[in-house]
Write a protein that holds these residues in place. Structure first.
Motif, PDB file in Angstrom:
ATOM      1  N   LEU A  44      -4.919   1.850  -9.005  1.00 29.91           N
ATOM      2  CA  LEU A  44      -5.257   2.767  -8.098  1.00 29.91           C
ATOM      3  C   LEU A  44      -5.649   4.148  -8.947  1.00 29.91           C
ATOM      4  N   LEU A  45      -5.362   4.448 -10.041  1.00 31.68           N
ATOM      5  CA  LEU A  45      -5.455   5.649 -10.737  1.00 31.68           C
ATOM      6  C   LEU A  45      -6.601   5.529 -11.655  1.00 31.68           C
ATOM      7  N   ARG A  46      -7.140   4.133 -11.761  1.00 34.13           N
ATOM      8  CA  ARG A  46      -8.392   3.882 -12.728  1.00 34.13           C
ATOM      9  C   ARG A  46      -7.966   4.307 -14.252  1.00 34.13           C
ATOM     10  N   ASP A  47      -6.540   4.010 -14.650  1.00 34.06           N
ATOM     11  CA  ASP A  47      -6.149   4.091 -15.728  1.00 34.06           C
ATOM     12  C   ASP A  47      -6.355   2.982 -16.768  1.00 34.06           C
ATOM     13  N   THR A  48      -7.583   3.139 -17.548  1.00 34.47           N
ATOM     14  CA  THR A  48      -8.009   1.935 -18.139  1.00 34.47           C
ATOM     15  C   THR A  48      -7.215   2.018 -19.273  1.00 34.47           C
ATOM     16  N   LYS A  51       3.824   5.415  -5.839  1.00 33.64           N
ATOM     17  CA  LYS A  51       3.953   5.375  -7.272  1.00 33.64           C
ATOM     18  C   LYS A  51       3.078   5.769  -7.791  1.00 33.64           C
ATOM     19  N   ALA A  52       1.591   5.722  -7.299  1.00 37.53           N
ATOM     20  CA  ALA A  52       0.417   6.484  -7.866  1.00 37.53           C
ATOM     21  C   ALA A  52       0.396   7.816  -8.052  1.00 37.53           C
ATOM     22  N   ARG A  53       0.969   8.524  -6.768  1.00 40.14           N
ATOM     23  CA  ARG A  53       0.992   9.845  -6.845  1.00 40.14           C
ATOM     24  C   ARG A  53       2.076  10.317  -7.740  1.00 40.14           C
ATOM     25  N   PHE A  54       3.301   9.695  -7.812  1.00 44.16           N
ATOM     26  CA  PHE A  54       4.262  10.041  -8.748  1.00 44.16           C
ATOM     27  C   PHE A  54       3.767   9.955 -10.340  1.00 44.16           C
ATOM     28  N   ALA A  55       3.032   9.090 -10.472  1.00 47.14           N
ATOM     29  CA  ALA A  55       2.401   8.645 -11.751  1.00 47.14           C
ATOM     30  C   ALA A  55       1.487   9.944 -12.224  1.00 47.14           C
ATOM     31  N   ALA A  64       0.795  -1.312  -0.026  1.00 46.72           N
ATOM     32  CA  ALA A  64       0.008   0.124   0.163  1.00 46.72           C
ATOM     33  C   ALA A  64       0.818   1.239  -0.062  1.00 46.72           C
ATOM     34  N   THR A  65       1.786   1.190   0.962  1.00 45.31           N
ATOM     35  CA  THR A  65       2.802   2.478   0.953  1.00 45.31           C
ATOM     36  C   THR A  65       3.340   2.453  -0.293  1.00 45.31           C
ATOM     37  N   ASP A 116     -10.366 -12.862  -2.228  1.00 44.65           N
ATOM     38  CA  ASP A 116     -11.233 -12.763  -3.584  1.00 44.65           C
ATOM     39  C   ASP A 116     -11.144 -11.466  -4.126  1.00 44.65           C
ATOM     40  N   LEU A 117     -11.735 -11.362  -5.159  1.00 46.65           N
ATOM     41  CA  LEU A 117     -11.959 -10.044  -5.944  1.00 46.65           C
ATOM     42  C   LEU A 117     -12.434  -9.147  -5.198  1.00 46.65           C
ATOM     43  N   ASP A 118     -13.461  -9.271  -4.721  1.00 50.10           N
ATOM     44  CA  ASP A 118     -14.399  -7.975  -3.823  1.00 50.10           C
ATOM     45  C   ASP A 118     -13.499  -7.635  -2.760  1.00 50.10           C
ATOM     46  N   THR A 119     -12.685  -8.421  -2.033  1.00 47.52           N
ATOM     47  CA  THR A 119     -11.888  -7.880  -0.907  1.00 47.52           C
ATOM     48  C   THR A 119     -10.882  -7.148  -1.622  1.00 47.52           C
ATOM     49  N   ALA A 120     -10.287  -7.555  -2.678  1.00 44.56           N
ATOM     50  CA  ALA A 120      -9.011  -6.875  -3.292  1.00 44.56           C
ATOM     51  C   ALA A 120      -9.606  -5.656  -3.836  1.00 44.56           C
ATOM     52  N   ALA A 121     -10.664  -5.505  -4.397  1.00 41.91           N
ATOM     53  CA  ALA A 121     -11.227  -4.363  -4.947  1.00 41.91           C
ATOM     54  C   ALA A 121     -11.602  -3.346  -3.728  1.00 41.91           C
ATOM     55  N   GLN A 122     -11.950  -3.751  -2.771  1.00 42.93           N
ATOM     56  CA  GLN A 122     -12.169  -2.889  -1.643  1.00 42.93           C
ATOM     57  C   GLN A 122     -10.860  -2.298  -0.896  1.00 42.93           C
ATOM     58  N   TRP A 123      -9.852  -3.175  -1.178  1.00 45.44           N
ATOM     59  CA  TRP A 123      -8.867  -2.826  -0.443  1.00 45.44           C
ATOM     60  C   TRP A 123      -8.040  -1.740  -1.289  1.00 45.44           C
ATOM     61  N   PHE A 124      -8.081  -1.684  -2.705  1.00 45.94           N
ATOM     62  CA  PHE A 124      -7.712  -0.681  -3.550  1.00 45.94           C
ATOM     63  C   PHE A 124      -8.647   0.574  -3.606  1.00 45.94           C
ATOM     64  N   ALA A 125      -9.795   0.197  -3.446  1.00 44.75           N
ATOM     65  CA  ALA A 125     -10.632   1.433  -2.984  1.00 44.75           C
ATOM     66  C   ALA A 125     -10.274   2.423  -2.039  1.00 44.75           C
ATOM     67  N   ASP A 126      -9.947   1.372  -0.712  1.00 44.11           N
ATOM     68  CA  ASP A 126      -9.655   2.122   0.494  1.00 44.11           C
ATOM     69  C   ASP A 126      -8.095   2.836   0.414  1.00 44.11           C
ATOM     70  N   ILE A 127      -7.216   2.388  -0.478  1.00 46.56           N
ATOM     71  CA  ILE A 127      -5.913   2.969  -0.750  1.00 46.56           C
ATOM     72  C   ILE A 127      -6.212   4.135  -1.722  1.00 46.56           C
ATOM     73  N   ARG A 128      -7.118   4.001  -2.805  1.00 46.92           N
ATOM     74  CA  ARG A 128      -7.349   5.018  -3.664  1.00 46.92           C
ATOM     75  C   ARG A 128      -7.640   6.456  -3.122  1.00 46.92           C
ATOM     76  N   ALA A 129      -8.544   6.116  -2.023  1.00 50.64           N
ATOM     77  CA  ALA A 129      -9.262   7.102  -0.999  1.00 50.64           C
ATOM     78  C   ALA A 129      -8.159   8.010  -0.574  1.00 50.64           C
ATOM     79  N   ARG A 130      -6.895   7.616  -0.320  1.00 50.26           N
ATOM     80  CA  ARG A 130      -5.977   8.341   0.393  1.00 50.26           C
ATOM     81  C   ARG A 130      -5.134   9.089  -0.693  1.00 50.26           C
ATOM     82  N   LEU A 131      -5.258   9.029  -1.864  1.00 52.86           N
ATOM     83  CA  LEU A 131      -4.507   9.780  -2.823  1.00 52.86           C
ATOM     84  C   LEU A 131      -4.931  11.007  -3.042  1.00 52.86           C
TER      85      LEU A 131
END
Length: 86
Positions: free
Chosen positions: A42-46, A14-18, A8-9, A71-86
């Motif tokens: 994290l950046l939702r860069d499709t 890296k997401a901030r830098f990107a 996460a850290t 599972d995917l739902d738990t991973a998606a929530q983890w990324f959403a939680d991290i994305r909220a910190r951007l």
């Protein structure tokens, strides 16, 4: 600190830098495929995901093992939680 916390850290930094690179119309650094996938999720860069040949779901499925999510739902929530910190 857990493995997921370390990722996460790192991926958040890296997401901030990107994001700054995107704002300046500069390429991202030469990170590993996993790091680029994580930042793109994290950046939702499709566009970046497409260039790598992944959908967001496929990227989440690959990355969930790194962060220890069952599972995917738990991973998606983890990324959403991290994305909220951007």
């Amino acid at each position: 600190m857990t493995s997921a916390d370390r990722f996460a850290t790192d991926w958040l930094d890296k997401a901030r830098f990107a994001r700054t690179c995107n704002d300046r119309d500069e390429p991202w650094p030469a990170w590993s495929t996993g790091e680029v996938l994580a930042v793109a999720v994290l950046l939702r860069d499709t566009a970046m995901l497409t260039r790598l040949g992944y959908t967001e779901v496929e990227a989440l499925d690959r990355l969930r093992y790194d962060i220890g999510k069952p599972d995917l739902d738990t991973a998606a929530q983890w990324f959403a939680d991290i994305r909220a910190r951007l």
